[in-house]
Write an enzyme that holds these catalytic residues in place. Structure first.
Site, short mmCIF file in Angstrom:
data_model
loop_
_atom_site.label_atom_id
_atom_site.label_comp_id
_atom_site.label_asym_id
_atom_site.label_seq_id
_atom_site.Cartn_x
_atom_site.Cartn_y
_atom_site.Cartn_z
N CYS A 2 45.22 53.18 26.81
CA CYS A 2 45.85 53.59 25.29
C CYS A 2 47.46 53.37 25.12
CB CYS A 2 45.55 54.99 25.09
SG CYS A 2 43.70 55.13 25.22
N ARG A 27 47.49 45.82 24.80
CA ARG A 27 46.80 46.32 25.51
C ARG A 27 45.43 46.55 25.96
NH1 ARG A 27 50.45 50.04 28.35
NH2 ARG A 27 49.06 51.14 28.57
N TRP A 76 42.18 52.97 23.39
CA TRP A 76 41.12 51.96 24.85
C TRP A 76 40.18 53.40 25.09
CZ3 TRP A 76 38.26 47.87 26.07
CH2 TRP A 76 38.64 47.58 27.46
N ASN A 100 47.44 59.64 26.68
CA ASN A 100 46.94 57.65 27.25
C ASN A 100 46.79 58.84 28.69
OD1 ASN A 100 46.01 55.56 28.77
ND2 ASN A 100 48.68 54.54 28.96
N GLY A 101 45.44 58.45 29.18
CA GLY A 101 45.36 59.06 30.57
C GLY A 101 43.28 59.69 30.83
N GLU A 484 32.43 34.46 45.17
CA GLU A 484 33.50 34.94 44.36
C GLU A 484 35.16 34.17 44.14
OE1 GLU A 484 33.72 36.20 41.20
OE2 GLU A 484 35.34 37.13 40.63
N LYS A 488 36.01 32.08 41.11
CA LYS A 488 37.93 32.35 40.93
C LYS A 488 38.85 31.16 41.22
CE LYS A 488 38.24 35.18 39.38
NZ LYS A 488 36.92 35.87 38.37
N GLU A 491 36.98 27.61 38.59
CA GLU A 491 36.97 28.34 37.26
C GLU A 491 38.95 28.26 36.31
OE1 GLU A 491 36.32 32.34 34.90
OE2 GLU A 491 36.98 33.07 36.85
N HIS A 507 22.71 22.60 58.06
CA HIS A 507 21.77 22.05 57.18
C HIS A 507 21.57 22.13 57.01
CE1 HIS A 507 19.11 25.24 59.59
NE2 HIS A 507 20.46 26.45 59.87
N LYS A 607 36.57 34.73 26.72
CA LYS A 607 36.42 35.93 27.70
C LYS A 607 34.56 37.07 28.00
CE LYS A 607 37.96 39.72 30.33
NZ LYS A 607 37.80 39.86 31.90
O1 M6R Z 1 31.36 40.57 30.89
P1 M6R Z 1 31.11 40.72 31.95
O2 M6R Z 1 31.56 41.09 33.65
O3 M6R Z 1 29.42 40.75 31.41
O4 M6R Z 1 30.71 38.88 32.16
C1 M6R Z 1 30.27 37.70 32.66
C2 M6R Z 1 30.95 37.15 33.01
O5 M6R Z 1 30.72 35.87 32.29
C3 M6R Z 1 32.32 36.82 33.86
O6 M6R Z 1 32.09 37.52 34.83
C4 M6R Z 1 32.90 35.36 33.71
O7 M6R Z 1 31.83 35.00 35.19
C5 M6R Z 1 34.10 35.30 34.16
N1 M6R Z 1 34.85 34.48 34.03
C6 M6R Z 1 34.19 35.39 36.45
O8 M6R Z 1 36.20 35.47 35.73
#
Ligand code: M6R
Length: 612
Positions: A2, A27, A76, A100-101, A484, A488, A491, A507, A607
């Site tokens: 928020c 935010r 939020w 906020n909180g 992961e 990271k 991407e 293998h 996103k």
């Molecule tokens: O909003 P979501 O968690 O469902 O999104 C899933 C993926 O699209 C998301 O985690 C994507 O892999 C990110 N770009 C990873 O950093």
């Protein structure tokens, strides 16, 4: 998260409030509102949606709001879906309030106030706080005393801005574990959640200390301690421009969000631990005996969220001995999964709007299976359509690369595993309490310790800028972490990488290892340390350049044959994945930033992926 703004001065407050709210838009929010104190007392205007919608409402003929003193808020959602009625400011008989909180004991507060004749119109914890202060004000007749008395009762985190009908021109503010600043500009004085909201008026501000009430008037600000004695606050100065200020001084949202992980975990976990120090989800199927009826668990998600599912699988199977499948959401319904009536499908999603995850949820529901979602955005489609939902309280994640959302998803899956193991009698009550305690108190500290390794991680990252391919290897839960870590890096740095279970390399894939091939070995499990060391030797003898990310305990007890080692500070192996996560997230961040990439908006990515 928020956003709060408050203004009192010589001018009409409304443009100042709207300007402040716009500066806080970064935010993230789902609704907005303002309250102003004019000739006829306090008026509020609030709406679900964007600030443009709020402005339209303010400008419509049916609505009249004016006054030299006011408060504003972008919400939020954390308690109750985004809606007009749940938006702030919240009104009580004598006051309007923004918050906020998270107020943890809002149920108890509501019960006490209902007995005193109070009614509630919203689902929010904030309305309970507003009415509690109102109740104290009626008793004590003094705003500052009332705020202190009410905050003695409130448990949780809060930044509060309050205006009283009987005290026009004055804003009162207090905070605990949520940010709030106070500032004096040339046209009036302000409160705000963050610096961007006041930058157009002044670069000097006070960071309000906890346990202090600020009184903001048109030409002065004053501060009071618990004994209502005046107290001093230190005046601070900022040199930021607006964009830098929005990122809290960090160069990118991604690194800001990584730095928010300790707070996100504290908030999320504390919201799900009962007074008995055990996991408490507020869902019948999970809190009582219901949870022990599930014979199979399916975790379904995409991308980073799916990788959090892999961590969840490891922990649930380890603690509760219940089998867990992890599915990529886009594959789930097409492979016609075998779902039984005693199965549980858990959907993980930061946004709650990922089309594949939503489709998987609908598929599971069509088969009559109980669905639980773990979602960050309140009121999102996945949250609304699942049988029950647990919200992660990470606050908005702006960087496309998910970081803090992953960590809190893992934290909730740990809590779920503890609850399940306890309900099934696999761990005792004392063990369950100790695990909850570590998750709430120790994990954020492990992450904070890792954040302090920033220079070391950056220097390690600087050696990987020119590679085209890279391998992450690990065993057990570490191989889940590698998936992961690899995503990271890929991407945001555009360096190709693969995550491999260390024992599987030989293998086939080991044929790709040659002189200088970079390999990052993740090692948190001491029981697998020797096996990992053999794996490292195998790649090293083919010329690999190895960086190990490990814990102090492993680094002290084993000789790791790598060129370089980053040691994260973590004394409890079960929770080491959190510290390692922060480390590989920062590693990916620095590689991307040092390569000069657009870290927060990597190419080709969105996103929220709302198409199949
Ligand atoms: O909003 P979501 O968690 O469902 O999104 C899933 C993926 O699209 C998301 O985690 C994507 O892999 C990110 N770009 C990873 O950093």
């Amino acid at each position: 998260m928020c956003g709060i703004i408050g203004y009192t001065g010589m001018e009409d407050s409304v443009p100042y409030l709207l300007g402040g709210l716009r500066a806080l838009e970064y935010r993230g929010y789902d609704s907005a509102g303002i309250a102003a104190c004019g000739k006829d007392g306090i008026t509020t205007v609030k709406t679900r949606g964007r600030i443009d919608a709020l402005e339209e409402k303010i400008n419509s003929s049916s609505c009249k709001i004016e006054g030299h003193c006011g408060i504003g808020h972008t919400r939020w959602a954390t308690h109750g879906a985004p809606s007009d009625v749940n938006s702030h400011p919240h009104r009580a008989e004598n006051l309007a309030l923004v918050h906020n909180g998270i107020i943890e004991n809002y149920h108890e507060i509501e019960e006490t106030l209902r007995a005193e004749g109070y009614d509630f119109v919203s689902d929010t914890d904030t309305e309970r706080a507003a009415k509690l202060i109102d109740h104290c004000f009626k008793k004590l007749g003094d705003p500052i005393k009332a705020i202190f008395e009410a905050t003695e009762i409130i448990r949780g985190s809060y930044a509060l801005g309050v205006i009283f009908d009987a005290h026009p021109g004055k804003i009162f503010a207090i905070r605990k574990d949520s940010p709030l600043i106070v500032a004096k500009g040339k046209d009036g004085c302000f409160i705000a959640s963050d610096i961007p909201a006041i930058l157009a008026h002044t670069k000097d501000y006070y960071q309000l200390s906890e346990g202090v009430v600020a009184l903001i008037e048109s030409d002065k600000v004053s501060f009071f301690d618990k004994n209502i004695n005046p107290t001093e606050q230190k005046l601070l100065h900022v040199d930021f421009d607006v964009e830098k200020a929005q990122k809290g001084g960090f160069p990118h949202f991604m690194i800001k969000e990584i730095n928010e992980e300790p707070e996100a975990i504290r908030k999320t976990v504390s919201s799900r631990i009962s007074e008995r120090s055990l996991p408490f989800f507020g869902v019948d199927m999970l809190d009582g005996e219901g949870i022990s009826k599930f014979k199979n668990i399916h975790i379904v998600a995409c991308g980073t969220a799916m990788h959090a599912g892999l961590i969840g699988k490891n922990i649930i199977e380890r603690l509760a001995r219940v089998p867990v499948n992890v599915d990529i959401a886009s594959e789930f319904r097409y492979r016609d999964p075998i779902l039984g009536k005693d199965d549980l499908v858990i959907l993980l999603s930061q946004s709650g709007e990922t089309a594949d995850t939503l489709a998987a949820l609908r598929h599971a529901k069509s088969k009559g299976v109980y669905t639980l979602s773990i979602v960050n955005v309140i009121g999102s489609s996945v949250a609304r359509e699942s049988d029950s939902v647990l919200y992660t309280l990470a606050g908005p994640e702006i960087s496309v690369a998910s970081t803090k959302a992953y960590s809190v998803q893992c934290a909730l899956l740990y809590l779920f595993a503890i609850r399940l193991a306890y309900s099934l009698g696999k761990i005792s009550e004392d063990e369950a309490k100790a695990l909850c305690n570590s998750l709430l108190h120790d994990v954020p500290v492990y992450i904070e310790d890792t954040l302090k390794l920033s220079d070391e991680i950056k220097s390690a990252a600087s050696e990987y800028l020119d590679f085209e391919h890279l391998f992450f290897i690990g065993r057990g839960i570490d191989s889940a972490l590698c998936t992961e870590a690899s995503l990271k890096l890929k991407e945001i740095s555009y360096i190709h990488s693969e995550a491999y279970a260390a024992g599987e390399l030989k293998h086939g894939t080991i044929s790709l290892i040659s002189e200088g091939t970079p390999v990052i070995a993740i090692m948190t499990s001491s029981s697998l340390a020797e096996k990992m060391i053999s794996g490292i030797r195998e790649v090293k003898s083919r010329g690999a350049k190895v960086l190990a990310i490990t814990t102090k305990e492993i680094a002290e007890n084993y000789t790791i044959p790598s060129e370089e080692i980053i040691t994260v500070g973590c004394t409890d192996e079960l929770f080491a994945p959190f510290a390692v996560t922060t480390c590989f997230q920062m590693f990916a961040y620095f590689v991307s930033a040092l390569r000069g990439n657009d870290v927060d908006k990597p190419r080709n990515l969105a996103k929220s992926v709302t198409v199949e």
